[in-house]
Design an enzyme around this catalytic site. Structure first.
Site, PDB file in Angstrom:
ATOM      1  N   HIS A 161      44.592 -97.505 -22.527  1.00 25.95           N
ATOM      2  CA  HIS A 161      43.122 -97.647 -22.489  1.00 25.95           C
ATOM      3  C   HIS A 161      42.488 -96.653 -21.508  1.00 25.95           C
ATOM      4  O   HIS A 161      41.404 -96.890 -20.999  1.00 25.95           O
ATOM      5  CB  HIS A 161      42.683 -99.071 -22.114  1.00 25.95           C
ATOM      6  CG  HIS A 161      43.460-100.158 -22.791  1.00 25.95           C
ATOM      7  ND1 HIS A 161      43.075-100.723 -23.986  1.00 25.95           N
ATOM      8  CD2 HIS A 161      44.640-100.762 -22.463  1.00 25.95           C
ATOM      9  CE1 HIS A 161      43.963-101.636 -24.362  1.00 25.95           C
ATOM     10  NE2 HIS A 161      44.938-101.677 -23.449  1.00 25.95           N
ATOM     11  N   SER A 176      30.477 -70.795 -16.308  1.00 26.08           N
ATOM     12  CA  SER A 176      29.145 -71.161 -16.776  1.00 26.08           C
ATOM     13  C   SER A 176      28.184 -70.067 -16.363  1.00 26.08           C
ATOM     14  O   SER A 176      28.333 -69.450 -15.305  1.00 26.08           O
ATOM     15  CB  SER A 176      28.730 -72.484 -16.143  1.00 26.08           C
ATOM     16  OG  SER A 176      27.328 -72.593 -16.125  1.00 26.08           O
ATOM     17  N   LYS A 189      31.830 -73.652 -12.060  1.00 26.81           N
ATOM     18  CA  LYS A 189      32.472 -74.259 -13.232  1.00 26.81           C
ATOM     19  C   LYS A 189      33.540 -73.401 -13.886  1.00 26.81           C
ATOM     20  O   LYS A 189      33.437 -72.187 -13.948  1.00 26.81           O
ATOM     21  CB  LYS A 189      31.404 -74.622 -14.276  1.00 26.81           C
ATOM     22  CG  LYS A 189      30.536 -75.714 -13.737  1.00 26.81           C
ATOM     23  CD  LYS A 189      29.976 -76.681 -14.706  1.00 26.81           C
ATOM     24  CE  LYS A 189      30.778 -77.161 -15.855  1.00 26.81           C
ATOM     25  NZ  LYS A 189      29.848 -77.640 -16.881  1.00 26.81           N
ATOM     26  N   GLU A 240      38.579 -77.371 -25.902  1.00 28.23           N
ATOM     27  CA  GLU A 240      37.505 -78.053 -26.635  1.00 28.23           C
ATOM     28  C   GLU A 240      37.453 -77.567 -28.079  1.00 28.23           C
ATOM     29  O   GLU A 240      37.222 -78.343 -29.010  1.00 28.23           O
ATOM     30  CB  GLU A 240      36.165 -77.803 -25.941  1.00 28.23           C
ATOM     31  CG  GLU A 240      36.078 -78.460 -24.564  1.00 28.23           C
ATOM     32  CD  GLU A 240      34.881 -77.957 -23.774  1.00 28.23           C
ATOM     33  OE1 GLU A 240      33.768 -78.400 -24.061  1.00 28.23           O
ATOM     34  OE2 GLU A 240      35.058 -77.093 -22.894  1.00 28.23           O
TER      35      GLU A 240
END
Ligand code: ARG
Length: 461
Positions: free
Chosen positions: A157, A278, A284, A291
């Site tokens: 979970h 970024s 970042k 992704e």
């Protein structure tokens, strides 16, 4: 008044529209090499059976070789008016060798021709993907060997459950990828029957030798029913289903990379070359490649669905609907191949942040099960009672804001008098993973043995 945007495109009326919707050359030129391979095998068989003259066959084969070279060199000019790869090749053949070219299509139809080409293409692609899947297994295996005893939290979970080793986690993917390869191999085995010679749908009156063409093209043998031969696209569906499951596996690991790279986890890092910055937030490092692997699984799964929908309402035998079998499959298998390459680069080069993993491995009372197991083993409590005692101890530690191993012996004995100081030996994450020696368990010794088994197996294959 005709719309300016579209008017130009369809300005020539019905003929132009028909050409636009009917033509497949824009995409089926992909399997030009397979088309020529099939034609050469067919031609050789026709000559061997005396159906066409040897001299004609020689000319045809030489002409086909020329065309293959032209296509390879990018010198071939594909014509949409000629609809598809089959007619483009045949028409060019007529230019090169003259009337003999017209004999190639004896005892054959585009229906069995396209089925053969497509099978050859899918088979070639499966072989390529298998090599890529093996390379990804090697990348995971390398990590498993390096991290057989690197502890990290195991989750259920996405809640900290029990400590595991990073190596064990990596070997889970080696297993998944092995099944993926098995599924592709199953699909390959079933597809490996040659439809060539089924002709349009009913077979042919010419005395062809289908065993010869099947053998020449590396098939196990010819298909047994002409109707099935030209209308079967199971092989594409089966391959797409194997591809979908493989893509799902890649997507799951991609998701783990995304989660593990986030500030809350910081379990792994990727080299700069596999991340992006970024444009506005200088701190970042985004796992874009992961992704995109996650996202591209959508295309692969969609292709299976799209071809299923194309096929499900078609009466036997061939319908032009089946021309729509190609683009989705090309797109899906291209995407899978790219994702495998990206994932192999990521899996091979990611670095594990051992301190962060170890810290998280011990958080969330991850050794509570070890405590309960100790109560069963050392104090002879029934597991259910041990579970209850452990729950009470966890609640106590939680209330005090400390970890299980920070509870004093008196505190523990207040809850369960049978507890002795020996219990502390099972409360560390290292001893927890070390104790998981059951077959398939996460103990470092198990991980090392499994990695060794895989190493041997993969090097043999
Ligand atoms: N381009 C066609 C396809 O991809 C080839 C088969 C055409 N057959 C026919 N009967 N029109 O399916």
């Amino acid at each position: 008044m005709s719309n300016k945007m579209w008017g130009g495109r369809f300005g020539d009326g019905p003929d132009a529209i028909m050409e636009e919707i009917n033509a497949s050359i824009g995409f089926d030129q992909r399997f030009a090499a397979q088309d020529i391979r099939g034609s050469k095998a067919h031609c050789a068989m026709l000559a061997a059976k005396g159906i066409i003259a040897k001299a004609d066959a020689d000319q045809i084969e030489a002409g086909l070789d020329t065309i293959a070279r032209e296509i390879e060199a990018g010198e071939f000019s594909f014509s949409r008016a000629l609809e598809d790869i089959h007619m483009n090749v045949e028409s060019r053949l007529a230019e090169i060798v003259g009337p003999a070219a017209g004999r190639l299509h004896t005892a054959r139809s585009r229906n069995d021709q396209v089925a053969t080409d497509f099978k050859l293409y899918v088979r070639d692609t499966i072989d390529h993907l298998d090599g890529q899947l093996a390379a990804l297994q090697q990348a995971f295996l390398g990590q498993a060997e390096a991290h057989a005893d690197t502890v990290m939290p195991g989750f259920t979970h996405l809640q900290t459950a029990q400590p595991v080793t990073f190596g064990h986690h990596c070997l889970a993917y080696v297993e998944m990828l092995a099944r993926d390869r098995g599924r592709f191999q199953d699909a390959r085995k079933r597809l490996n029957e040659c439809p060539l010679g089924a002709a349009a749908l009913a077979g042919t009156s010419f005395p062809i030798d289908r065993d010869q063409t099947a053998k020449a093209l590396g098939f196990d043998g010819p298909t047994r029913n002409s109707l099935d031969s030209v209308s079967d696209r199971d092989f594409a569906l089966e391959t797409l289903s194997a591809a979908s499951i493989a893509a799902i596996h890649l997507s799951r690991f991609a998701e783990e990379i995304v989660v593990w790279m986030s500030a809350g986890f910081k379990f792994v890092d990727l080299p700069d070359s596999l991340t992006t910055g970024s444009s506005i937030m200088p701190q970042k490092r985004n796992p874009d490649a992961a992704e995109l692997v996650r996202a591209k699984s959508g295309r692969v799964i969609a292709a299976f669905s799209s071809l299923s929908i194309v096929m499900k309402g078609l009466p036997l035998a061939y319908s032009k609907d089946m021309q729509e079998d190609k683009e989705a499959l090309f797109d899906a298998l291209d995407a899978l191949s790219l994702c495998l390459a990206a994932m192999t680069a990521m899996a091979g080069s990611l670095t594990a942040n051992k301190p962060a993993m170890a810290k998280a491995a011990g958080a969330g009372f991850s050794t509570a099960t070890d405590l309960a197991d100790w109560l069963v083993r050392a104090a002879n409590l029934p597991f259910r009672q041990a579970h209850h005692v452990t729950g009470t101890l966890v609640a106590e530690a939680e209330a005090k804001g400390i970890d299980l191993h920070e509870l004093t012996l008196e505190d523990m004995q207040k809850v369960e008098p049978a507890i002795t100081k020996d219990i502390y030996s099972v409360l560390s994450v290292e001893s927890s993973v070390k104790s998981r020696t059951s077959l398939g368990g996460t103990s470092p010794d198990n991980v090392r043995a499994e990695a060794q088994r895989w190493r041997k197996h993969l090097n043999q294959a």
